[in-house]
Scaffold this active site. Structure first.
Site, PDB file in Angstrom:
ATOM      1  N   ASN A   1     -22.734 -67.567  -5.921  1.00  0.00           N
ATOM      2  CA  ASN A   1     -21.964 -66.354  -5.623  1.00  0.00           C
ATOM      3  C   ASN A   1     -20.764 -66.276  -6.548  1.00  0.00           C
ATOM      4  OD1 ASN A   1     -20.433 -64.313  -4.580  1.00  0.00           O
ATOM      5  ND2 ASN A   1     -19.969 -65.350  -2.646  1.00  0.00           N
TER       6      ASN A   1
ATOM      7  N   ASN B   1     -16.147 -56.260   5.664  1.00  0.00           N
ATOM      8  CA  ASN B   1     -15.790 -57.588   6.168  1.00  0.00           C
ATOM      9  C   ASN B   1     -14.891 -58.300   5.184  1.00  0.00           C
ATOM     10  OD1 ASN B   1     -16.953 -60.354   5.056  1.00  0.00           O
ATOM     11  ND2 ASN B   1     -18.431 -58.751   4.506  1.00  0.00           N
TER      12      ASN B   1
ATOM     13  N   CYS C   1     -16.535 -64.555  -5.637  1.00  0.00           N
ATOM     14  CA  CYS C   1     -15.338 -65.120  -4.985  1.00  0.00           C
ATOM     15  C   CYS C   1     -14.126 -64.959  -5.907  1.00  0.00           C
ATOM     16  CB  CYS C   1     -15.495 -66.612  -4.721  1.00  0.00           C
ATOM     17  SG  CYS C   1     -17.157 -67.197  -4.529  1.00  0.00           S
TER      18      CYS C   1
ATOM     19  N   GLY D   1     -13.962 -64.120   4.226  1.00  0.00           N
ATOM     20  CA  GLY D   1     -13.248 -65.052   3.347  1.00  0.00           C
ATOM     21  C   GLY D   1     -13.980 -66.365   3.169  1.00  0.00           C
TER      22      GLY D   1
ATOM     23  N   GLY E   1     -29.458 -58.197   5.086  1.00  0.00           N
ATOM     24  CA  GLY E   1     -28.202 -58.743   5.590  1.00  0.00           C
ATOM     25  C   GLY E   1     -27.737 -58.061   6.853  1.00  0.00           C
TER      26      GLY E   1
ATOM     27  N   SER F   1     -27.068 -64.036   2.336  1.00  0.00           N
ATOM     28  CA  SER F   1     -26.020 -65.016   2.607  1.00  0.00           C
ATOM     29  C   SER F   1     -24.902 -64.409   3.464  1.00  0.00           C
ATOM     30  CB  SER F   1     -25.426 -65.489   1.287  1.00  0.00           C
ATOM     31  OG  SER F   1     -24.346 -66.353   1.531  1.00  0.00           O
TER      32      SER F   1
HETATM   33  C1  LIG Z   1     -20.281 -60.736   7.210  1.00  0.00           C
HETATM   34  C2  LIG Z   1     -20.780 -60.921   5.802  1.00  0.00           C
HETATM   35  C3  LIG Z   1     -20.604 -62.157   5.171  1.00  0.00           C
HETATM   36  C4  LIG Z   1     -21.075 -62.358   3.871  1.00  0.00           C
HETATM   37  N1  LIG Z   1     -20.921 -63.587   3.265  1.00  0.00           N
HETATM   38  C5  LIG Z   1     -21.449 -63.808   2.024  1.00  0.00           C
HETATM   39  C6  LIG Z   1     -21.384 -65.111   1.429  1.00  0.00           C
HETATM   40  O1  LIG Z   1     -20.926 -66.099   2.018  1.00  0.00           O
HETATM   41  N2  LIG Z   1     -21.889 -65.251   0.160  1.00  0.00           N
HETATM   42  C7  LIG Z   1     -22.469 -64.199  -0.516  1.00  0.00           C
HETATM   43  O2  LIG Z   1     -22.914 -64.381  -1.663  1.00  0.00           O
HETATM   44  N3  LIG Z   1     -22.566 -62.967   0.053  1.00  0.00           N
HETATM   45  C8  LIG Z   1     -22.079 -62.765   1.296  1.00  0.00           C
HETATM   46  N4  LIG Z   1     -22.197 -61.512   1.879  1.00  0.00           N
HETATM   47  C9  LIG Z   1     -22.883 -60.424   1.143  1.00  0.00           C
HETATM   48  C10 LIG Z   1     -24.353 -60.304   1.573  1.00  0.00           C
HETATM   49  O3  LIG Z   1     -25.060 -61.498   1.289  1.00  0.00           O
HETATM   50  C11 LIG Z   1     -25.049 -59.112   0.864  1.00  0.00           C
HETATM   51  O4  LIG Z   1     -25.009 -59.310  -0.527  1.00  0.00           O
HETATM   52  C12 LIG Z   1     -24.407 -57.773   1.202  1.00  0.00           C
HETATM   53  O5  LIG Z   1     -23.957 -57.741   2.548  1.00  0.00           O
HETATM   54  C13 LIG Z   1     -25.345 -56.585   0.966  1.00  0.00           C
HETATM   55  O6  LIG Z   1     -26.472 -56.638   1.825  1.00  0.00           O
HETATM   56  P1  LIG Z   1     -26.558 -55.847   3.238  1.00  0.00           P
HETATM   57  O7  LIG Z   1     -26.087 -54.452   2.979  1.00  0.00           O
HETATM   58  O8  LIG Z   1     -28.024 -55.923   3.634  1.00  0.00           O
HETATM   59  O9  LIG Z   1     -25.679 -56.582   4.195  1.00  0.00           O
HETATM   60  C14 LIG Z   1     -21.734 -61.295   3.187  1.00  0.00           C
HETATM   61  C15 LIG Z   1     -21.917 -60.059   3.849  1.00  0.00           C
HETATM   62  C16 LIG Z   1     -21.461 -59.873   5.134  1.00  0.00           C
HETATM   63  C17 LIG Z   1     -21.698 -58.537   5.809  1.00  0.00           C
END
Ligand SMILES: Cc1cc2nc3c(=O)[nH]c(=O)nc-3n(C[C@H](O)[C@H](O)[C@H](O)COP(=O)(O)O)c2cc1C
Length: 304
Positions: free
Chosen positions: A129, A71, A132, A74, A267, A23
């Site tokens: 999620n 990041n 938040c 928000g 991600g 996500s």
């Molecule tokens: C730019 C960005 C935006 C994200 N937005 C969300 C989100 O809207 N909802 C959520 O549950 N996790 C969000 N995440 C967390 C990712 O879904 C994931 O759990 C986390 O980045 C770890 O995976 P990765 O290391 O492969 O990125 C976000 C991560 C990033 C980098």
């Protein structure tokens, strides 16, 4: 090449392979759909969907770190109604699984989204999620308090039209306790990890790198922590676990599955390599053939 089974079942839903997107790193799939064949993925997970439009934080909201990034987007988004009308029709036709990520500041906000999504066809799984900032938890995330986790899980389950997967925050002392609370609340699955809270300071300007001061750390830098947390959570509950955090190769994905994840999500790695998901699927298949394993499910929790 020998035929191996890549299908996995999570919360009663069959996915053609165990490779999903995380996500917030994949938009609603459209942009990546111009770069790769989305129908080859296990599932696309949407950006967090709130009940109404959220503006997100002001810039700067991304800061690159060694082997990762911070990041503070928000949870910017257009709200559930625009999602259902504008984005969901595309995802329904994309040919992969569809996981909708849900966010809110209060239980009522989560439930408004869950209620609205219950009216829609073509959603395989809700991912809630609970990282938040929450009003009831005094601005902390719900996901840090087992009682609040059990309560929101129960409420989402009572309202949901789809199976419910609770997405856990890693910013806790004991992940096992939180995983068990989600299971006690009736979760069909859990996913982890969300980002780890971090901070970066610009020493020349003597100010914070991010507008929000803190941000979520993601990318390969967090992977060993994520593997440990997935291992602990998977051994604490009976429900399936979707693992994520820094996955950038098939080897990384297999590591998470051996630790107990039935599927994985990718991600940050998509940002530098939009093909990474497809390479991971191919790499898992090659690994299974090389090791004489017929079924990807045999990897799940094999190291214990
Ligand atoms: C730019 C960005 C935006 C994200 N937005 C969300 C989100 O809207 N909802 C959520 O549950 N996790 C969000 N995440 C967390 C990712 O879904 C994931 O759990 C986390 O980045 C770890 O995976 P990765 O290391 O492969 O990125 C976000 C991560 C990033 C980098």
């Amino acid at each position: 090449m020998k035929d191996v089974n890549l299908k996995v079942r999570i919360a009663g839903v069959d996915f053609q392979n165990p490779v999903f997107t995380c996500s917030g790193t994949y938009g609603m799939g459209q942009e990546y759909g111009e770069l790769i064949d989305l129908s080859k993925l296990g599932a696309v997970t949407t950006k967090g969907i709130a009940d109404v439009a959220w503006e997100g934080n002001p810039a700067p909201r991304i800061w690159e770190t060694p082997s990762g990034m911070l990041n503070c987007i928000g949870l910017q988004g257009t709200g559930v109604e625009v999602f259902c009308q504008r984005d969901l029709p595309f995802l329904r036709e994309a040919g992969c699984g569809v996981i909708v990520n849900v966010c809110g500041h209060t239980n009522e906000e989560y439930l408004r989204v869950v209620d609205r999504l219950a009216e829609e066809e073509g959603i395989d799984l809700l991912e809630i999620n609970i990282s938040c900032p929450n009003v009831k938890a005094g601005g902390l995330s719900l996901g840090t308090d087992p009682k609040l986790v059990e309560e929101i899980t129960k409420e989402c389950k009572a309202h949901a039209g789809q199976p419910v997967m609770m997405k856990l925050t890693p910013n806790v002392t004991d992940i096992k306790e939180i995983a068990r609370a989600a299971e006690a609340g009736g979760a069909d699955a859990i996913s982890l990890i969300n980002t780890l809270t971090g901070m970066a300071i610009d020493i020349e300007r003597q100010t914070f790198r991010l507008s929000n001061r803190t941000g979520g750390l993601s990318g390969p830098a967090i992977r060993p922590i994520a593997v440990r947390l997935v291992y602990e959570a998977a051994h604490a509950v009976q429900i399936p676990v979707v693992g994520m955090g820094g996955i950038a190769s098939a080897e990384d994905a297999i590591e998470f599955m051996l630790a107990g994840a039935r599927a994985v999500s990718i991600g940050s790695a998509n940002f530098w390599d939009p093909q990474v998901t497809l390479d991971v699927i191919d790499g898992i298949r090659d690994y299974l053939v090389r090791h004489g394993i017929d079924d990807v499910n045999d990897l799940v929790g094999a190291v214990h």
